[in-house]
Design an enzyme around this catalytic site. Structure first.
Site, PDB file in Angstrom:
ATOM      1  N   THR A 195       0.831  -1.221   0.000  1.00 29.13           N
ATOM      2  CA  THR A 195       0.000   0.000   0.000  1.00 29.13           C
ATOM      3  C   THR A 195       0.863   1.267   0.000  1.00 29.13           C
ATOM      4  OG1 THR A 195      -0.305   0.076   2.418  1.00 29.13           O
ATOM      5  CG2 THR A 195      -1.933  -1.166   1.145  1.00 29.13           C
ATOM      6  N   VAL A 235      -3.280   5.562  -0.402  1.00 30.83           N
ATOM      7  CA  VAL A 235      -4.694   5.155  -0.339  1.00 30.83           C
ATOM      8  C   VAL A 235      -4.807   3.676   0.074  1.00 30.83           C
ATOM      9  CG1 VAL A 235      -5.761   6.855  -1.864  1.00 30.83           C
ATOM     10  CG2 VAL A 235      -4.606   4.887  -2.863  1.00 30.83           C
ATOM     11  N   HIS A 236      -4.180   3.369   1.220  1.00 29.09           N
ATOM     12  CA  HIS A 236      -4.056   1.982   1.679  1.00 29.09           C
ATOM     13  C   HIS A 236      -5.296   1.127   1.370  1.00 29.09           C
ATOM     14  CE1 HIS A 236      -0.597   3.197   4.123  1.00 29.09           C
ATOM     15  NE2 HIS A 236      -1.320   4.175   4.600  1.00 29.09           N
ATOM     16  N   ASP A 237      -6.442   1.575   1.895  1.00 23.21           N
ATOM     17  CA  ASP A 237      -7.641   0.734   1.876  1.00 23.21           C
ATOM     18  C   ASP A 237      -8.167   0.477   0.467  1.00 23.21           C
ATOM     19  OD1 ASP A 237      -7.566   0.549   4.613  1.00 23.21           O
ATOM     20  OD2 ASP A 237      -8.908   2.247   4.926  1.00 23.21           O
TER      21      ASP A 237
END
Ligand code: BDR
Ligand code: CA
Length: 312
Positions: A195, A235-237
């Site tokens: 991520t 924008v990890h998620d």
């Protein structure tokens, strides 16, 4: 199966990158509900944020409130320095209340109503998922697949973001995470190892012309500029949605995963066996293997994400 027919539930502690994931997920899949959990913000705040998100994008789907605290450790305070006072950059007056049906019951009811047809994207601490597994023994078998944003394994020089060794979602409720990773559900993890490779600049977010995402991410940009020296967002998620939509840009390994639940410097760390040499005390014995993404074609992932988010 066409993606738009694929049913997903997003389990979230809705902060800023969660909102990117929710928008991306709702554009590509059949988002049949949002379940909230304590993490970036309280479960109450996450519920209010999810309602605001649905109102803004005209989504008429259930929002259900989940765990208000981790299974066995005290809840940590909201992450206001990264996600703002309310988790969404503190830029909207939120008129909604936190009343909502029970998220764990909703997850159980939905997997029973749609056996082997429901994918869960878990982008907050894993408390709700662990509770669902505990309350419903057939839950693991009934879920089609689960994609988790969480963990850090040290690939690509990415270790922890909460401690030197631990990623926030797993660190927040390590007991829940360890229980979930013991289950035989089909699980794929998107850890910090990948991520942190996918950074979106402020200008790129601006070019999507998505007003909501632009408004909420300004706060995050200020944080990264001050703390990390760039104006943009990891924008990890959103990578859970990216992976589910197209796993080909990802390098994946298959391993059993444990979480360190004992207090100490490695508390909340996700660990895998690097060697297959037999050992007399084997902490991974009999555990199911899960998919872990350890590499990513970042330009490809960024391009698809930005193209999908762009308002025409
Ligand atoms: C994770 O922690 C949260 O702050 C983000 O929303 C993401 O789910 C990244 O470590
Ligand atoms: Ca999150």
């Amino acid at each position: 199966m066409q993606n738009k027919q694929r049913k997903i539930i997003i389990d979230t502690d809705i902060g800023i990158d969660d909102a990117f994931a929710l928008r991306y997920g709702s554009l590509l899949f059949d988002l049949v509900g949002i379940t909230t959990v304590n993490g970036n913000v309280t479960a109450d705040m996450a519920t209010k944020n999810a309602k605001l998100f649905c109102e803004h994008y005209g989504l008429n789907i259930p929002v259900c409130k989940g765990a208000t605290r981790p299974l066995a450790v005290p809840p940590s305070p909201p992450i206001t320095n990264i996600h703002g006072s309310d988790g969404l950059g503190g830029c909207y007056d939120n008129p909604h209340n936190a009343d909502a049906p029970n998220a764990v019951q909703f997850l159980i009811d939905m997997v029973k109503a749609h056996p082997h047809e429901l994918t869960i994207l878990a982008i907050g601490p894993l408390t709700n998922i662990a509770l669902a597994l505990n309350f419903c023994p057939e839950f693991a078998e009934l879920v089609q697949e689960m994609v988790i944003m969480g963990g850090a394994f040290g690939f690509n020089q990415h270790t922890g973001n909460k401690t030197n060794f631990s990623e926030f979602n797993i660190w927040s409720d390590p007991h829940a995470a360890d229980q979930v990773l013991h289950s035989h559900m089909k699980i794929t993890m998107l850890p910090l190892d990948v991520t942190y490779e996918v950074i979106i600049s402020g200008e790129e977010v601006q070019n999507t012309h998505d007003q909501f995402l632009n408004d909420i991410s300004k706060f995050y940009f200020e944080f990264t500029l001050k703390e990390e020296g760039f104006y943009g967002i990891a924008v990890h998620d959103a990578l859970t949605v990216s992976y589910l939509n197209d796993p080909t840009p990802y390098t994946v390994i298959s391993k059993p995963v444990r979480v360190v639940t004992e207090p100490g410097i490695t508390f909340g760390q996700t660990v895998i066996p690097h060697s297959s040499m037999p050992v007399p005390i084997d902490y991974f014995k009999g555990l199911p293997e899960h998919q872990i993404c350890i590499g990513v074609d970042a330009p490809k992932v960024r391009e698809h994400l930005l193209r999908t988010l762009t308002v025409n």
